[in-house]
Design a protein around this motif. Sequence first.
Motif, PDB file in Angstrom:
ATOM      1  N   HIS A   1       7.391  12.419   4.103  1.00 56.63           N
ATOM      2  CA  HIS A   1       6.966  12.931   2.728  1.00 56.63           C
ATOM      3  C   HIS A   1       5.991  14.006   2.542  1.00 56.63           C
ATOM      4  N   LYS A   2       5.923  14.605   1.354  1.00 59.12           N
ATOM      5  CA  LYS A   2       4.726  15.462   1.310  1.00 59.12           C
ATOM      6  C   LYS A   2       3.626  14.943   1.085  1.00 59.12           C
ATOM      7  N   HIS A   3       3.341  13.750   0.821  1.00 58.30           N
ATOM      8  CA  HIS A   3       2.207  13.083   0.675  1.00 58.30           C
ATOM      9  C   HIS A   3       2.051  11.920   1.837  1.00 58.30           C
ATOM     10  N   ASP A   4       1.039  11.319   1.797  1.00 64.73           N
ATOM     11  CA  ASP A   4       0.415  10.383   2.762  1.00 64.73           C
ATOM     12  C   ASP A   4       1.040   9.264   2.924  1.00 64.73           C
ATOM     13  N   HIS A   5       2.316   8.763   1.954  1.00 68.21           N
ATOM     14  CA  HIS A   5       2.519   7.282   1.806  1.00 68.21           C
ATOM     15  C   HIS A   5       2.559   6.496   3.194  1.00 68.21           C
ATOM     16  N   ASP A   6       3.356   7.288   3.971  1.00 74.63           N
ATOM     17  CA  ASP A   6       3.782   6.407   5.251  1.00 74.63           C
ATOM     18  C   ASP A   6       2.453   6.344   6.162  1.00 74.63           C
ATOM     19  N   ASP A   7       1.720   7.465   6.032  1.00 72.32           N
ATOM     20  CA  ASP A   7       0.392   7.456   6.906  1.00 72.32           C
ATOM     21  C   ASP A   7      -0.643   6.406   6.484  1.00 72.32           C
ATOM     22  N   ILE A   8      -0.647   5.964   5.425  1.00 68.86           N
ATOM     23  CA  ILE A   8      -1.464   5.072   4.885  1.00 68.86           C
ATOM     24  C   ILE A   8      -1.187   3.597   5.213  1.00 68.86           C
ATOM     25  N   GLN A   9       0.237   3.389   5.257  1.00 65.16           N
ATOM     26  CA  GLN A   9       0.883   2.009   5.661  1.00 65.16           C
ATOM     27  C   GLN A   9       0.571   2.011   7.408  1.00 65.16           C
ATOM     28  N   LEU A  10       0.596   3.116   7.957  1.00 63.24           N
ATOM     29  CA  LEU A  10       0.469   2.988   9.561  1.00 63.24           C
ATOM     30  C   LEU A  10      -0.945   2.758   9.577  1.00 63.24           C
TER      31      LEU A  10
ATOM     32  N   LEU B   1       0.867  -1.378  -0.054  1.00 61.07           N
ATOM     33  CA  LEU B   1      -0.002  -0.065   0.224  1.00 61.07           C
ATOM     34  C   LEU B   1       0.682   1.158   0.202  1.00 61.07           C
ATOM     35  N   GLN B   2       1.858   1.389   0.673  1.00 61.99           N
ATOM     36  CA  GLN B   2       2.689   2.205   0.722  1.00 61.99           C
ATOM     37  C   GLN B   2       3.630   2.412  -0.394  1.00 61.99           C
ATOM     38  N   HIS B   3       3.871   1.366  -1.047  1.00 61.75           N
ATOM     39  CA  HIS B   3       4.888   1.507  -2.226  1.00 61.75           C
ATOM     40  C   HIS B   3       3.719   1.925  -3.388  1.00 61.75           C
ATOM     41  N   TYR B   4       2.371   1.538  -3.430  1.00 59.51           N
ATOM     42  CA  TYR B   4       1.548   2.022  -4.538  1.00 59.51           C
ATOM     43  C   TYR B   4       1.373   3.507  -4.310  1.00 59.51           C
ATOM     44  N   SER B   5       1.156   3.940  -3.048  1.00 57.85           N
ATOM     45  CA  SER B   5       0.936   5.214  -2.833  1.00 57.85           C
ATOM     46  C   SER B   5       2.167   6.393  -3.301  1.00 57.85           C
ATOM     47  N   TYR B   6       3.142   5.597  -3.161  1.00 61.98           N
ATOM     48  CA  TYR B   6       4.665   6.340  -3.556  1.00 61.98           C
ATOM     49  C   TYR B   6       4.608   6.541  -5.237  1.00 61.98           C
ATOM     50  N   CYS B   7       4.284   5.163  -5.674  1.00 60.85           N
ATOM     51  CA  CYS B   7       4.388   5.011  -7.302  1.00 60.85           C
ATOM     52  C   CYS B   7       3.852   3.580  -7.709  1.00 60.85           C
ATOM     53  N   PRO B   8       2.584   3.609  -8.389  1.00 60.62           N
ATOM     54  CA  PRO B   8       2.318   2.293  -8.904  1.00 60.62           C
ATOM     55  C   PRO B   8       3.158   1.573  -9.445  1.00 60.62           C
ATOM     56  N   ARG B   9       4.070   1.830 -10.065  1.00 62.11           N
ATOM     57  CA  ARG B   9       4.928   1.282 -10.990  1.00 62.11           C
ATOM     58  C   ARG B   9       5.969   0.621 -10.041  1.00 62.11           C
ATOM     59  N   GLN B  10       6.400   1.214  -8.876  1.00 61.54           N
ATOM     60  CA  GLN B  10       7.184   0.768  -7.933  1.00 61.54           C
ATOM     61  C   GLN B  10       6.602  -0.559  -7.256  1.00 61.54           C
TER      62      GLN B  10
END
Length: 213
Positions: free
Chosen positions: A102-111, A15-24
Amino acid sequence: MPPDPMAEPIMLSALQHYSYCPRQCALIHQEQSFDDNEYTLRGQRAHRRVDSGEISTEDGRQVLRALPLYSDRLGLVGKADVVEFLPNGTPYPVEYKQGKRHKHDHDDIQLAAQALCLEEMIGCVVSEGAIYHHKSKRRRVVHITDRLRQQVETFVDVVRHLLKSGGMPPPADDASLCRACSLHNICQPELVGSRHRIHDLSKHLFEVDESSQ
């Protein structure tokens, strides 16, 4: 809609990886591709203790490290870096990150996904957790809001669809994300982006601009 009980569970980290970049996300969780850079190596060093599985008591709280997590409802599995149990028994997840926020919620979504797993496993509401940033050596409190909960539900659905489809999303349209990504050499965003631009240009190669006649 509940996940297919026969489907492979999704890793919390996806979920964190997708939020950061779907390709990642697709490269890691579909193609099983991974590589290290200075950021991931620093992160591994920072995680040495939290990956130990050690149990301790600190400031009146029981602290469990590398705690396995799951959610049958969402079809998620993974582990929490740290879960502190408050004196009343409420779990408090803490995610460790090497860099700054991060400026986006990548880590917050994982938490938040970890919080939903803990709620299902233990049967109590988890309304708060924290991100510990090694760079600043400070915790940032994260409230598990309705918005974050809905984001988790949404990302679970889109990640499941992505991994089931076998597709490969295009690179992120953000040079700063690409520069910091450990998969940069595998992904080759500049080359892929060039191919797309060349393809688009080739479609109009023999068109005549009538306005110039």
